[in-house]
Scaffold this motif. Structure first.
Motif, PDB file in Angstrom:
ATOM      1  N   LEU A  79       0.852  -1.182   0.000  1.00  0.00           N
ATOM      2  CA  LEU A  79       0.000   0.000   0.000  1.00  0.00           C
ATOM      3  C   LEU A  79       0.888   1.233   0.000  1.00  0.00           C
ATOM      4  CD1 LEU A  79      -2.765  -0.922   2.606  1.00  0.00           C
ATOM      5  CD2 LEU A  79      -3.020  -0.727   0.122  1.00  0.00           C
ATOM      6  N   GLU A 106       2.361   4.833   0.748  1.00  0.00           N
ATOM      7  CA  GLU A 106       2.449   5.577   2.014  1.00  0.00           C
ATOM      8  C   GLU A 106       2.641   7.057   1.724  1.00  0.00           C
ATOM      9  OE1 GLU A 106       5.328   3.933   4.719  1.00  0.00           O
ATOM     10  OE2 GLU A 106       4.368   1.957   4.686  1.00  0.00           O
ATOM     11  N   HIS A 139      -3.435  10.674   0.158  1.00  0.00           N
ATOM     12  CA  HIS A 139      -3.384   9.974   1.446  1.00  0.00           C
ATOM     13  C   HIS A 139      -4.753   9.360   1.748  1.00  0.00           C
ATOM     14  CE1 HIS A 139      -2.140   9.109   5.557  1.00  0.00           C
ATOM     15  NE2 HIS A 139      -3.312   9.583   5.942  1.00  0.00           N
ATOM     16  N   GLY A 140      -4.735   8.081   2.145  1.00  0.00           N
ATOM     17  CA  GLY A 140      -5.973   7.428   2.544  1.00  0.00           C
ATOM     18  C   GLY A 140      -6.820   6.888   1.411  1.00  0.00           C
ATOM     19  N   LYS A 141      -6.332   6.972   0.174  1.00  0.00           N
ATOM     20  CA  LYS A 141      -7.102   6.455  -0.961  1.00  0.00           C
ATOM     21  C   LYS A 141      -6.992   4.937  -1.102  1.00  0.00           C
ATOM     22  CE  LYS A 141      -7.344  10.422  -4.067  1.00  0.00           C
ATOM     23  NZ  LYS A 141      -6.987  10.933  -5.411  1.00  0.00           N
ATOM     24  N   GLY A 142      -6.045   4.329  -0.378  1.00  0.00           N
ATOM     25  CA  GLY A 142      -5.881   2.882  -0.451  1.00  0.00           C
ATOM     26  C   GLY A 142      -5.161   2.423  -1.708  1.00  0.00           C
ATOM     27  N   TRP A 143      -4.405   3.313  -2.320  1.00  0.00           N
ATOM     28  CA  TRP A 143      -3.671   2.960  -3.535  1.00  0.00           C
ATOM     29  C   TRP A 143      -2.572   1.961  -3.220  1.00  0.00           C
ATOM     30  CZ3 TRP A 143      -2.447   8.088  -6.591  1.00  0.00           C
ATOM     31  CH2 TRP A 143      -3.630   8.586  -7.143  1.00  0.00           C
ATOM     32  N   THR A 144      -2.327   1.060  -4.166  1.00  0.00           N
ATOM     33  CA  THR A 144      -1.159   0.189  -4.087  1.00  0.00           C
ATOM     34  C   THR A 144       0.075   1.017  -4.430  1.00  0.00           C
ATOM     35  OG1 THR A 144      -1.263  -0.434  -6.416  1.00  0.00           O
ATOM     36  CG2 THR A 144      -2.512  -1.819  -4.839  1.00  0.00           C
TER      37      THR A 144
END
Length: 144
Positions: free
Chosen positions: A37, A39, A47-52
């Motif tokens: 994920l 950072e 931030h907080g989008k859950g992107w790889t």
């Protein structure tokens, strides 16, 4: 013992780069290992989008690409890691590519560009480890 990882140039490595000739074409070998994920720093738009990590690196490519091309950069080779044949088994990479620049001045122009400096946050968020190795281009052909 914790594994050493590298995201940004070390001061000694960057000085060695700067000490090399600045008026000849260069190839930069990039080896990439993505975070599971991304950072991003708190407060960053992603931030907080859950992107790889891979997705964050794609964003880096999208946002830094125009600057890379404007300074004369191009990708001359790209590949996806399959196996470590010679080297530490623990050292694996997700992707690799060779970026070509007309000279190191072009590379410096890219990294000093204010838009690039905004884009590079995506690279830092994306990677858990990387290598950036400068080569002087040589002739291709059938022999070693």
């Amino acid at each position: 013992m914790a594994e050493t990882t590298f995201i940004d140039p070390t001061p000694a490595g960057f000085q060695a780069f700067k000490d090399l000739p600045r008026d000849e074409p260069i190839h930069m070998l990039n080896l990439l290992r993505y975070r599971e994920l991304a950072e991003y720093p708190a407060g960053h738009e992603h931030h907080g989008k859950g992107w790889t990590g891979r997705r964050a690196y794609e964003e880096y490519g999208k946002t830094s690409g125009p600057i890379f091309r404007r300074v004369g950069g191009s990708i001359v080779w790209r590949g996806t890691f399959q196996a470590m044949v010679t080297g530490p088994e623990s050292e694996r990479w997700d992707d690799g590519f060779v970026a070509q620049y007309p000279n190191s001045a072009a590379f410096f122009a890219m990294i000093k560009d204010p838009d690039y400096q905004l884009a590079v946050v995506n690279r830092s968020a994306a990677l858990v480890d990387s290598r950036l190795v400068r080569f002087m281009p040589g002739e291709g052909g059938e022999g070693f």
